[in-house]
Structures are given as C-alpha cells and as structure tokens.
Design a protein around this motif. Sequence first.
Motif, PDB file in Angstrom:
ATOM      1  N   GLY A  42    -134.928 -10.514  53.015  1.00  0.00           N
ATOM      2  CA  GLY A  42    -134.107 -11.278  53.828  1.00  0.00           C
ATOM      3  C   GLY A  42    -132.868 -11.414  53.806  1.00  0.00           C
ATOM      4  O   GLY A  42    -131.882 -11.398  54.380  1.00  0.00           O
ATOM      5  N   ILE A  43    -132.462 -11.349  52.134  1.00  0.00           N
ATOM      6  CA  ILE A  43    -130.937 -11.298  51.839  1.00  0.00           C
ATOM      7  C   ILE A  43    -130.259 -10.029  52.452  1.00  0.00           C
ATOM      8  O   ILE A  43    -129.261  -9.828  52.885  1.00  0.00           O
ATOM      9  CB  ILE A  43    -130.910 -11.488  50.419  1.00  0.00           C
ATOM     10  N   ARG A  44    -131.022  -9.151  52.330  1.00  0.00           N
ATOM     11  CA  ARG A  44    -130.615  -7.614  52.664  1.00  0.00           C
ATOM     12  C   ARG A  44    -130.655  -7.473  54.189  1.00  0.00           C
ATOM     13  O   ARG A  44    -129.273  -6.994  54.641  1.00  0.00           O
ATOM     14  CB  ARG A  44    -131.564  -6.373  52.174  1.00  0.00           C
ATOM     15  N   ALA A  45    -131.415  -8.166  54.866  1.00  0.00           N
ATOM     16  CA  ALA A  45    -131.051  -8.386  56.380  1.00  0.00           C
ATOM     17  C   ALA A  45    -130.031  -9.115  56.657  1.00  0.00           C
ATOM     18  O   ALA A  45    -129.021  -8.571  57.692  1.00  0.00           O
ATOM     19  CB  ALA A  45    -132.255  -8.796  57.065  1.00  0.00           C
ATOM     20  N   ILE A  86    -126.765  -7.440  58.996  1.00  0.00           N
ATOM     21  CA  ILE A  86    -126.219  -7.783  60.201  1.00  0.00           C
ATOM     22  C   ILE A  86    -125.050  -8.715  60.404  1.00  0.00           C
ATOM     23  O   ILE A  86    -123.988  -8.366  61.242  1.00  0.00           O
ATOM     24  CB  ILE A  86    -127.337  -8.838  60.959  1.00  0.00           C
ATOM     25  N   THR A  87    -124.425  -8.922  59.055  1.00  0.00           N
ATOM     26  CA  THR A  87    -123.116  -9.698  58.839  1.00  0.00           C
ATOM     27  C   THR A  87    -122.205  -8.643  58.354  1.00  0.00           C
ATOM     28  O   THR A  87    -121.022  -8.991  58.252  1.00  0.00           O
ATOM     29  CB  THR A  87    -123.312 -10.815  58.057  1.00  0.00           C
ATOM     30  N   ARG A  88    -122.767  -7.373  58.120  1.00  0.00           N
ATOM     31  CA  ARG A  88    -121.750  -6.340  57.516  1.00  0.00           C
ATOM     32  C   ARG A  88    -121.089  -6.718  56.180  1.00  0.00           C
ATOM     33  O   ARG A  88    -119.811  -6.359  56.179  1.00  0.00           O
ATOM     34  CB  ARG A  88    -120.766  -5.895  58.699  1.00  0.00           C
ATOM     35  N   THR A  89    -121.875  -7.450  55.399  1.00  0.00           N
ATOM     36  CA  THR A  89    -121.125  -7.849  54.203  1.00  0.00           C
ATOM     37  C   THR A  89    -121.552  -6.720  53.227  1.00  0.00           C
ATOM     38  O   THR A  89    -122.537  -6.520  52.966  1.00  0.00           O
ATOM     39  CB  THR A  89    -121.755  -9.373  53.662  1.00  0.00           C
TER      40      THR A  89
END
Length: 250
Positions: free
Chosen positions: A169-172, A176-179
């Motif tokens: 979930g953190i990876r997702a 998606i936020t391109r962090t």
Amino acid sequence: MTVRSKILITGASSGLGEGMARTFAALGRDLALCARRTDRLQALREELLAAHPDTNVSVRSLDVNDHQQVFNAFDMLRTDLGGLDRVIVNAGLGKGQPIGTGRFDVNLQTAQTNFTAALAQCEAAMKIFRHQRSGHLVVVSSMSAMRGLPRNLTTYAATKASVSARAEGIRAEMTITRTPIAVTTIHPGYIATDLSAGAAKTPMMTSTEKGVRTMVRAIERESSKAKVPAWPWVPMGFLMRHLPLRLVAR
C-alpha cells in the motif's frame, strides 16, 4: 539505483538484523542499530568498528512495542548519522499457538510486535522520508505470508501477510504520487539463525550467511518484492499460492 549510505536496522542485536549489519558494514555503509539488548548491540558495534574503522555505527536501546520510543529513537539515530537513507523494519516475533487453545497471550504478543509495532516503525521511517522526499523503506515479511497456515503458525502468518499488504500500500501511494521513496518487501524462507537452532532439521533451511547475503543483494537492488533465497523460494511461493490449502497446510 541510489547508493544508500546511512542505514537503520531494527532488531539488530541477533539473527538476520545482526547479519545484515555485518554485511552492510563490509560494504562501507554507516549504521544506526537498535534493539532491546543493548549489551549485544554494543558488542556488535565494537566488532564492526574494529573491522571497519571508517564506518560510523550508532546504537540505541529500542523496544518496538513502546511506540513513542520508536519515533524518538529514529529521530535520534537520524541526528547521530546526519540523516537516514534506508530503514529496515526487521524486529519481530515468531511465537504462536493454535487458535482457541488458551494461549491468547502468546498470539497477542506476536500480533502486537509483528503488526502494530511494525506500523509504528513504518510511520516513523516514512515521516522522515516524506520530509526529505527521499529514502528506502525495507520491510522484512516472510514466506509464511503467502497463505494462511495451521497450528503455531496461524497468527504469525497472518501478521506477515498484513505486513506485506501494508508495504504494498505504501509502495502504491509512492508510485501514484511519483514520490521518490522506494519500498521493498523481503520474504525470507527458512534461514538459520540463533533463534532457529532447534529447527536444524527443517527442510530447505539456508545458512545464515547465504540467507543474509541474498537479502542484502535484494535490498541493494531496491526490488519491490523479493523471495530469498530465490531457490527454492520463488517456485515454492508459486506453489504456496496455487496449491490446494490441504497440501499447503502440511
């Protein structure tokens, strides 16, 4: 792939955490090591500094079930090293008893340590990484996370499955936020440590040296997920996912 030079490892006083500390020190990384047993941490620090005098090794006492202490220790270790590039959430318990046999206390302790305390560690690490907009979160799960398992493994497997889902979930979100924060989930198979001394006859047991080496290699690659060692655990992972439960449960 970014070279992560400043690495924090929880549960570093024994087992896989201790092994990873030795391997990363040999690679020239600075280390922030924490665990409850400070005598073992200090001995490990002295050993690492003697073998690698140019390495910076900071140690702190940490009970991961003291959640505020997790945040405080991570902040202090970041100050000690002048920053953190990677945090390895490694501390955990392997205890458990069959559900409904009167040992809720044992299962609760494992659930609190492997799930809630790991959440605190992820929160503390990601707070640092979000602030600096960089970093590498590594979560040590288990091959037990592949399926629900019986008897003494039921609670342990469930906690590790939740650990894997949380990391994903953190990876997702980072994707998606391109962090630019990497997230790696490590799924070790049977790796010999001082905690597994009584399981010497376990099939497919890998030596500590090989197990730690493959873990560090996957971490350094910043793989999203890694089953280690790859043989036999990549094909075993497929089988565990797809075989009927009655066969997996054996």
